[in-house]
Design a protein around this motif. Structure first.
Motif, PDB file in Angstrom:
ATOM      1  N   PHE A   1      12.027  18.291   6.447  1.00 37.22           N
ATOM      2  CA  PHE A   1      10.635  18.151   6.001  1.00 37.22           C
ATOM      3  C   PHE A   1       9.689  18.055   7.192  1.00 37.22           C
ATOM      4  CE2 PHE A   1       6.893  15.755   4.792  1.00 37.22           C
ATOM      5  CZ  PHE A   1       6.517  16.368   3.609  1.00 37.22           C
ATOM      6  N   ILE A   2      10.087  17.288   8.213  1.00 36.92           N
ATOM      7  CA  ILE A   2       9.225  17.134   9.392  1.00 36.92           C
ATOM      8  C   ILE A   2       8.965  18.485  10.056  1.00 36.92           C
ATOM      9  CG2 ILE A   2       9.113  16.145  11.719  1.00 36.92           C
ATOM     10  CD1 ILE A   2      10.571  13.709  10.667  1.00 36.92           C
ATOM     11  N   SER A   3      10.005  19.312  10.098  1.00 39.72           N
ATOM     12  CA  SER A   3       9.855  20.624  10.741  1.00 39.72           C
ATOM     13  C   SER A   3       9.402  21.701   9.771  1.00 39.72           C
ATOM     14  CB  SER A   3      11.186  21.034  11.384  1.00 39.72           C
ATOM     15  OG  SER A   3      12.225  21.084  10.417  1.00 39.72           O
ATOM     16  N   ASN A   4       9.167  21.342   8.528  1.00 44.14           N
ATOM     17  CA  ASN A   4       8.737  22.317   7.529  1.00 44.14           C
ATOM     18  C   ASN A   4       7.397  22.940   7.923  1.00 44.14           C
ATOM     19  OD1 ASN A   4       7.144  23.042   4.930  1.00 44.14           O
ATOM     20  ND2 ASN A   4       9.273  22.968   4.267  1.00 44.14           N
ATOM     21  N   GLU A   5       7.373  24.258   7.967  1.00 47.82           N
ATOM     22  CA  GLU A   5       6.168  24.961   8.420  1.00 47.82           C
ATOM     23  C   GLU A   5       4.975  24.698   7.504  1.00 47.82           C
ATOM     24  OE1 GLU A   5       4.119  26.953  11.222  1.00 47.82           O
ATOM     25  OE2 GLU A   5       6.248  26.430  11.301  1.00 47.82           O
TER      26      GLU A   5
ATOM     27  N   GLN B   1       5.801   7.556   3.331  1.00 46.99           N
ATOM     28  CA  GLN B   1       5.276   6.845   4.498  1.00 46.99           C
ATOM     29  C   GLN B   1       4.834   7.840   5.574  1.00 46.99           C
ATOM     30  OE1 GLN B   1       8.058   4.062   6.162  1.00 46.99           O
ATOM     31  NE2 GLN B   1       6.566   3.131   7.508  1.00 46.99           N
ATOM     32  N   LEU B   2       5.570   8.958   5.674  1.00 46.26           N
ATOM     33  CA  LEU B   2       5.216   9.980   6.667  1.00 46.26           C
ATOM     34  C   LEU B   2       3.912  10.683   6.308  1.00 46.26           C
ATOM     35  CD1 LEU B   2       6.011  11.765   9.127  1.00 46.26           C
ATOM     36  CD2 LEU B   2       7.222  13.239   7.510  1.00 46.26           C
ATOM     37  N   VAL B   3       3.743  10.989   5.029  1.00 45.82           N
ATOM     38  CA  VAL B   3       2.570  11.786   4.631  1.00 45.82           C
ATOM     39  C   VAL B   3       1.364  10.920   4.281  1.00 45.82           C
ATOM     40  CG1 VAL B   3       4.076  13.584   3.757  1.00 45.82           C
ATOM     41  CG2 VAL B   3       3.226  11.867   2.176  1.00 45.82           C
ATOM     42  N   ASN B   4       1.560   9.594   4.200  1.00 43.89           N
ATOM     43  CA  ASN B   4       0.446   8.732   3.817  1.00 43.89           C
ATOM     44  C   ASN B   4      -0.745   8.817   4.773  1.00 43.89           C
ATOM     45  OD1 ASN B   4      -0.819   5.662   3.971  1.00 43.89           O
ATOM     46  ND2 ASN B   4      -0.418   6.375   1.896  1.00 43.89           N
TER      47      ASN B   4
ATOM     48  N   GLU C   1      18.978  14.486   6.680  1.00 47.20           N
ATOM     49  CA  GLU C   1      18.849  15.913   6.935  1.00 47.20           C
ATOM     50  C   GLU C   1      17.601  16.486   6.272  1.00 47.20           C
ATOM     51  OE1 GLU C   1      21.271  20.076   5.959  1.00 47.20           O
ATOM     52  OE2 GLU C   1      22.180  18.128   5.525  1.00 47.20           O
ATOM     53  N   LYS C   2      17.361  16.080   5.034  1.00 40.38           N
ATOM     54  CA  LYS C   2      16.178  16.581   4.325  1.00 40.38           C
ATOM     55  C   LYS C   2      14.893  16.042   4.939  1.00 40.38           C
ATOM     56  CE  LYS C   2      18.840  18.896   1.874  1.00 40.38           C
ATOM     57  NZ  LYS C   2      18.982  20.298   2.272  1.00 40.38           N
ATOM     58  N   PHE C   3      14.977  14.816   5.423  1.00 43.55           N
ATOM     59  CA  PHE C   3      13.800  14.240   6.078  1.00 43.55           C
ATOM     60  C   PHE C   3      13.474  15.022   7.357  1.00 43.55           C
ATOM     61  CE2 PHE C   3      11.737  11.150   8.930  1.00 43.55           C
ATOM     62  CZ  PHE C   3      10.667  10.780   8.141  1.00 43.55           C
TER      63      PHE C   3
END
Length: 791
Positions: free
Chosen positions: A303-307, A364-367, A298-300
């Motif tokens: 985070f992906i949809s975090n503005e 890994q997402l933000v790398n 859920e937090k992941f």
């Protein structure tokens, strides 16, 4: 789901044993159970059917469970298991109303569901209320004894039982004091505990390790309602802060966090329905695993949809971002803090493991964005270095100094900006990007150094070419005994000057001594190459140069004045001197003489080509030019081989023979032109032999007139045809030209004579006609000459 003021309830498990997944999820959201963490308690009640369990719970906790209508008879009211939130009790307290035991509605299936519901209640409850009648205390066949046996038996199926508070509620208390009833009840409970079969691990375990027993008594609800309500109100106070130390459930163990309650209850019921032993520690880990993973996912997703993250990512795609590390650290920290807040009460090992997995997924997402930021920083530093470095070179700063200064400056700024891009949650290494920047900068420095060195080399080579090419050409063109000595001096002087200038320029490049020596040597070789190339070029034109020198010497005197062949000149001596000078030029051009070597080439050529006796003796002696190499001269220095010299000399003599012949002819013609009278003997012969003809002319004057007219006619033709001019181009061309113009010229003369005869006499004809005839004749003569020259 039923609602009342401050309370709501839901059927957790229906009468057929079906777990109400959607209902419990909605209930948990309604009461906001997920926000409670570990600060919540679960209370359940067991007892015989129609023993007033629901009535007690509604009075004690303010719930709205369905109660039996005594006027309709005694029958089953509660089916399955119901769940409600207690109104006005802190912390959040959930109460479960279990279906009564020993009911006639279930018949033989009563025992199975009774055990399942009892085990379920013990597995998830902190406090279990045992509702029993006062008159059953001390009786062997009391209605509560099967229930207690069931409770103790199912407790053995828990691998690591919870420390459950068992609160016995004695209903419809009589006059017998509680102090007398409680010992009897505890003794009965102990007997039942001792009679229940136990596994080997718990044969000697006292009941106190499993249960904390409490006993309370309540008056009859129907007979003493007011007293009942007062006693219930007093009991309610014991449920306030029940999980605090010293409370009813103060020593509970193995609590499932509130956010995992629904999933935990569902899984426990599944295991119970499948009649498997319930391993509470493993179940706790399993619930923690599932819930922590759900929270992490859920937090992941959040985070992906975090503005803020999406905006930051867009900025990174567009170009460099200031404060990337701080901004991303804040966003990641907020996400992980939210996870920690929701998963804080689950098993620590599972919580930490799932947190680590969430952190890895986030990193890994933000790398890629981090790598893009490093790429922007690297590109920016590279461009800055290029611009600053090139500008420093333009203003005259030394190459080595400029490259070192700006390299250190850009790398320091790169390290500083990389430090600002690092996030606290990751230990990412920027070494690879830094190494790539170092390689790129070094590659640019190498490229610029190569270009600058190439420009320097080209500059000094151009200077050498300009300083050597034309002077060497002029020296070789005027070849003499000092030609190569002068060329060597010129070569040494210009090469030393160029090498000195190049060495001074290279001092600012901080290059290796070996590289410097190679460049200097290359420049020296280039200098020698310029001279050799020009020498080879001149060697290819040696025949032309020899003929030019021969023509110059042969056709001009010592004062460089053109020779006039009067007959007094010694053509043989002049020819020999001219050929000797041409041979000197050939001997100079034969080989390259930039060293201190000596040779006998000139002497060999003189003996072989100029000495007339050599050619006569060539029949019996060997030809020194019958070879492709010169003695003691390497082929690398040879420009013209001996055989080629012989061939060139032969061609030279052939092409200069005509000049000599023409000079001899001119000399002879001059000699003849200087004496226009015939010899005396010829004059005497003419007088003797032509006496008769002379006398004939004297006797017949008409012949004299005819001869005079013929003379005039021939003179006119001579003038009109320009016979001397036609024969200047040769005898055969002159004859052809004269034969072509002879008839037209004769016809033109006759036509002019006819026109003169038909013309009317003019005034003063004696003065005009001769003038007109002369003018016409002159004009005709001029036109004829022009026509003759054109032809």
């Amino acid at each position: 789901m039923d609602k009342s003021e401050g309370s709501c309830s839901v059927q957790l498990i229906d009468g057929d044993g079906i777990y109400n997944v959607s209902g419990i999820d909605h209930f948990i959201k309604e009461v906001k159970l997920g926000e409670c963490g570990l600060s919540y308690a679960v209370v359940s009640i067991m007892g015989p059917q129609s023993s007033g369990k629901s009535t007690l719970l509604n009075s004690l906790f303010g719930t709205n469970f369905m109660e039996m209508d005594a006027f309709k008879g005694r029958s089953q009211t509660t089916k399955g298991i119901w769940l409600a939130r207690c109104a006005g009790i802190e912390p959040c307290t959930l109460v479960m109303d279990l279906e009564g035991t020993d009911g006639r509605e279930r018949g033989e299936d009563d025992t199975a569901f009774e055990k399942q519901s009892a085990l379920f209640a013990l597995a998830i409850s902190d406090i279990v209320l045992i509702n029993m009648w006062c008159h059953d205390i001390g009786r062997e066949q009391a209605a509560n004894k099967p229930l207690l046996k069931t409770v103790f038996q199912v407790m053995m199926r828990l691998f690591s039982p919870r420390k459950t508070t068992m609160l016995f509620v004695i209903r419809d208390k009589t006059r017998t004091p509680l102090e007398n009833l409680e010992p009897v009840l505890r003794e009965d409970i102990q007997k039942i505990w001792d009679s229940v079969p136990k596994p080997e691990a718990h044969k000697e375990t006292p009941m106190s390790d499993f249960f904390h027993v409490e006993v309370v008594a309540l008056s009859s609800y129907e007979e003493k309602e007011e007293q009942f309500k007062e006693q219930v109100a007093s009991l309610r106070q014991r449920f306030m802060h029940s999980i605090a130390p010293g409370g009813l459930a103060g020593d509970r163990r193995g609590v499932i966090p509130a956010s995992g309650f629904a999933f935990s209850a569902d899984q426990i019921w599944r295991v119970i329905k499948e009649n498997k032993d319930l391993d509470l520690p493993a179940h706790k880990v399993m619930v923690a695993t599932v819930r922590c993973e759900e929270i992490a996912n859920e937090k992941f997703s959040h985070f992906i949809s975090n503005e803020d993250w999406r905006k930051l990512d867009e900025e990174v795609q567009a170009g460099p971002v200031s404060g990337f590390g701080k901004r991303l650290t804040s966003i990641l920290g907020s996400c992980l803090s939210e996870y920690d807040g929701e998963a804080t009460f689950f098993d620590e090992g599972v919580r930490s493991s799932k947190r680590h997995q969430l952190e890895e997924k986030l990193l890994q997402l933000v790398n890629p964005a981090f790598q893009d930021v490093l790429g922007h920083i690297r590109s920016g530093m590279l461009e800055k270095f290029k611009a600053s470095f090139d500008k420093a070179l333009e203003i005259g700063e030394g190459f080595s100094s400029a490259s070192s200064t700006w390299f250190k400056s850009c790398m320091a700024q790169f390290d500083e900006e990389c430090a600002g891009a690092i996030i606290e949650q990751a230990n990412w290494d920027t070494t690879k990007v830094r190494d790539k920047l170092v390689r790129d900068i070094e590659s640019h420095i190498f490229s610029v150094r190569t270009s600058k060195l190439s420009e320097l080399t080209s500059q000094y080579e151009s200077k050498l070419h300009e300083a050597l090419s034309e002077p060497v050409e002029a020296l070789l063109e005027g070849a003499n005994d000092e030609t190569w000595t002068t060329v060597k001096k010129l070569h040494r002087r210009e090469t030393e000057s160029a090498v000195s200038g190049l060495s001074s320029a290279l001092a600012g490049f901080d290059i290796e001594e070996e590289t410097r020596d190679k460049m200097v040597k290359s420049l020296q070789e280039y200098s020698r190459g310029v001279i050799e190339a020009k020498a080879k070029e001149e060697a290819g034109r040696v025949l032309m140069r020899m003929k030019e020198r021969f023509g110059t010497i042969f056709s001009h005197d010592a004062d460089s004045m053109p020779r006039v062949w009067t007959g007094k000149e010694d053509i043989r001596a002049i020819t020999k001197a001219a050929r000797s000078s041409s041979l000197k030029l050939l001997s100079v051009m034969v080989v390259i003489r930039l060293g201190d070597e000596t040779d006998k080439i000139e002497k060999t050529l003189t003996v072989a080509l100029l000495d007339s006796t050599t050619s006569q003796k060539g029949i019996t002696t060997s030809d020194p030019l019958a070879s492709s190499t010169w003695d003691e001269v390497p082929s690398s220095r040879t420009l013209i081989t001996p055989v080629q010299c012989k061939s060139i000399w032969r061609q030279f003599k052939t092409e200069t023979e005509y000049t000599v012949t023409q000079a001899i002819s001119a000399q002879e013609a001059n000699k003849r032109g200087s004496s226009w009278l015939p010899p005396p003997w010829a004059i005497l012969a003419l007088i003797i032999l032509g006496f008769n003809e002379f006398m004939t002319l004297l006797r017949n004057p008409l012949y004299v007139g005819v001869l005079f007219v013929g003379y005039l006619l021939l003179k006119a033709l001579w003038t009109q045809l320009d016979i001397p001019g036609e024969f200047q181009n040769g005898v055969l061309p002159g004859l052809i030209s004269i034969s072509a113009k002879l008839v037209p010229t004769v016809m033109n003369l006759l036509k002019n004579l006819a026109a003169e005869g038909e013309a009317p006499p003019a005034a003063n004809p004696e003065n005009r006609r001769p003038s007109n005839n002369t003018s016409s004749s002159a004009s005709s003569s001029t036109e004829q000459k022009s026509a003759s020259k054109t032809d």
